[in-house]
Design a protein around this motif. Structure first.
Motif, PDB file in Angstrom:
ATOM      1  N   ALA A  64       0.789  -1.299  -0.113  1.00  0.00           N
ATOM      2  CA  ALA A  64      -0.150   0.039  -0.059  1.00  0.00           C
ATOM      3  C   ALA A  64       0.719   1.281   0.035  1.00  0.00           C
ATOM      4  CB  ALA A  64      -1.020   0.082   1.285  1.00  0.00           C
ATOM      5  N   ARG A  65       1.856   1.221   0.812  1.00  0.00           N
ATOM      6  CA  ARG A  65       2.835   2.553   0.750  1.00  0.00           C
ATOM      7  C   ARG A  65       3.438   2.645  -0.532  1.00  0.00           C
ATOM      8  NH1 ARG A  65       2.425   0.526   5.871  1.00  0.00           N
ATOM      9  NH2 ARG A  65       4.220  -0.753   5.798  1.00  0.00           N
ATOM     10  N   TRP A  66       4.028   1.311  -1.197  1.00  0.00           N
ATOM     11  CA  TRP A  66       4.652   1.448  -2.618  1.00  0.00           C
ATOM     12  C   TRP A  66       3.616   1.955  -3.413  1.00  0.00           C
ATOM     13  CZ3 TRP A  66       3.093  -1.399  -6.649  1.00  0.00           C
ATOM     14  CH2 TRP A  66       3.825  -1.426  -8.008  1.00  0.00           C
ATOM     15  N   ILE A  67       2.442   1.549  -3.293  1.00  0.00           N
ATOM     16  CA  ILE A  67       1.353   2.268  -4.374  1.00  0.00           C
ATOM     17  C   ILE A  67       0.971   3.608  -4.202  1.00  0.00           C
ATOM     18  CG2 ILE A  67      -1.369   2.255  -4.668  1.00  0.00           C
ATOM     19  CD1 ILE A  67       0.138  -0.264  -6.099  1.00  0.00           C
ATOM     20  N   THR A  68       1.014   4.271  -2.986  1.00  0.00           N
ATOM     21  CA  THR A  68       1.005   5.457  -2.913  1.00  0.00           C
ATOM     22  C   THR A  68       1.946   6.284  -3.257  1.00  0.00           C
ATOM     23  OG1 THR A  68      -0.339   4.977  -0.539  1.00  0.00           O
ATOM     24  CG2 THR A  68       0.797   7.228  -0.778  1.00  0.00           C
ATOM     25  N   ARG A  69       3.320   5.773  -3.111  1.00  0.00           N
ATOM     26  CA  ARG A  69       4.427   6.404  -3.888  1.00  0.00           C
ATOM     27  C   ARG A  69       4.458   6.681  -5.326  1.00  0.00           C
ATOM     28  NH1 ARG A  69       8.158   3.246  -2.128  1.00  0.00           N
ATOM     29  NH2 ARG A  69       8.738   2.259  -4.091  1.00  0.00           N
TER      30      ARG A  69
ATOM     31  N   ASN B 258      -4.919   1.296   4.780  1.00  0.00           N
ATOM     32  CA  ASN B 258      -3.693   1.872   4.699  1.00  0.00           C
ATOM     33  C   ASN B 258      -3.835   2.855   3.701  1.00  0.00           C
ATOM     34  OD1 ASN B 258      -1.477   0.927   6.456  1.00  0.00           O
ATOM     35  ND2 ASN B 258      -2.027  -0.915   5.566  1.00  0.00           N
ATOM     36  N   VAL B 259      -4.746   2.942   2.863  1.00  0.00           N
ATOM     37  CA  VAL B 259      -4.616   4.200   1.584  1.00  0.00           C
ATOM     38  C   VAL B 259      -5.967   5.172   1.739  1.00  0.00           C
ATOM     39  CG1 VAL B 259      -3.220   2.882   0.261  1.00  0.00           C
ATOM     40  CG2 VAL B 259      -5.853   2.884  -0.165  1.00  0.00           C
ATOM     41  N   PHE B 260      -6.667   4.857   2.684  1.00  0.00           N
ATOM     42  CA  PHE B 260      -8.127   5.299   2.926  1.00  0.00           C
ATOM     43  C   PHE B 260      -7.860   7.198   3.187  1.00  0.00           C
ATOM     44  CE2 PHE B 260      -7.201   5.809   7.435  1.00  0.00           C
ATOM     45  CZ  PHE B 260      -7.870   7.171   8.013  1.00  0.00           C
ATOM     46  N   ASP B 261      -6.550   7.516   3.569  1.00  0.00           N
ATOM     47  CA  ASP B 261      -6.701   8.913   3.678  1.00  0.00           C
ATOM     48  C   ASP B 261      -5.754   9.596   2.367  1.00  0.00           C
ATOM     49  OD1 ASP B 261      -4.216   7.712   4.488  1.00  0.00           O
ATOM     50  OD2 ASP B 261      -4.005   9.099   6.326  1.00  0.00           O
ATOM     51  N   GLU B 262      -5.582   8.641   1.419  1.00  0.00           N
ATOM     52  CA  GLU B 262      -4.894   9.023   0.072  1.00  0.00           C
ATOM     53  C   GLU B 262      -5.537   9.319  -0.909  1.00  0.00           C
ATOM     54  OE1 GLU B 262      -1.542   9.643   0.085  1.00  0.00           O
ATOM     55  OE2 GLU B 262      -0.840   8.970   1.880  1.00  0.00           O
ATOM     56  N   PRO B 263      -6.125  10.331  -1.185  1.00  0.00           N
ATOM     57  CA  PRO B 263      -7.418  10.658  -2.332  1.00  0.00           C
ATOM     58  C   PRO B 263      -6.888  10.045  -3.628  1.00  0.00           C
ATOM     59  CG  PRO B 263      -6.673  12.817  -1.015  1.00  0.00           C
ATOM     60  CD  PRO B 263      -5.870  11.864  -0.650  1.00  0.00           C
ATOM     61  N   ASP B 264      -5.807  10.337  -3.853  1.00  0.00           N
ATOM     62  CA  ASP B 264      -5.048   9.820  -5.023  1.00  0.00           C
ATOM     63  C   ASP B 264      -5.154   8.485  -5.464  1.00  0.00           C
ATOM     64  OD1 ASP B 264      -4.954  12.652  -5.782  1.00  0.00           O
ATOM     65  OD2 ASP B 264      -2.853  12.904  -5.286  1.00  0.00           O
ATOM     66  N   VAL B 265      -4.900   7.967  -4.406  1.00  0.00           N
ATOM     67  CA  VAL B 265      -5.150   6.316  -4.471  1.00  0.00           C
ATOM     68  C   VAL B 265      -6.533   5.968  -4.635  1.00  0.00           C
ATOM     69  CG1 VAL B 265      -4.428   4.083  -3.566  1.00  0.00           C
ATOM     70  CG2 VAL B 265      -2.893   6.165  -3.276  1.00  0.00           C
TER      71      VAL B 265
END
Length: 158
Positions: A62-67, A108-115
């Motif tokens: 999830a962190r890799w996807i965010t990056r 893990n990505v709920f607060d990453e709007p672009d994801v």
């Protein structure tokens, strides 16, 4: 609680948890085959933990996807196949892989709007339920596994 009850509970949980692992392991293998950049994450994870801990590994993914989303000019094109795989693996939302995706990816990505905007319809639905924007329908609620009912009974809880 006594030693006998503790042992019985641990045996029930052990049997139950072993039944969850194969689907999750296959899902992780599928992701590694789908996306070469996930392979080093798995290698590093195994190096650090001497095994695969699916929830922790999905957090790393999830962190890799965010990056990747932040660095990519066209994240939808770059990660479309990945998100399609998550959507497909979600199935009916009532399986060990959907549990893994829910707890260790979406949360893990709920607060990453672009994801979040790349999530397919099933994962978007879970996201909306998780963030309180929607309520779960009765068919979306997981039934309590029989083994968990037995554990709760042994613990003296309903």
């Amino acid at each position: 609680m006594n030693e006998r009850t503790d042992k019985e509970i641990l045996e029930l949980i052990g049997t139950w948890s072993r039944s969850l692992v194969p689907e999750q392991a296959q899902f992780i293998r599928d992701l590694a085959g789908l996306e070469p950049e996930i392979r080093p994450l798995i290698t590093e994870h195994v190096h650090d933990y001497d095994e695969i801990l699916p929830t922790l590994l999905m957090g790393d993914i999830a962190r890799w996807i965010t990056r990747v989303v932040q660095e990519s000019e066209d994240p939808a094109a770059r990660l479309g196949v990945f998100f399609a795989r998550l959507e497909d693996a979600w199935g009916d939302g009532q399986n060990p892989v959907s549990d893994l995706i829910a707890v260790s990816f979406v949360e893990n990505v709920f607060d990453e709007p672009d994801v979040v905007k790349l999530l397919g319809p099933k994962l978007s639905r879970h996201y909306r339920i998780y963030t309180g924007q929607d309520e779960a329908r009765s068919d979306e609620k997981r039934p309590v596994p029989e083994v968990l009912k037995k554990v709760m009974k042994k613990l003296g809880r309903s």
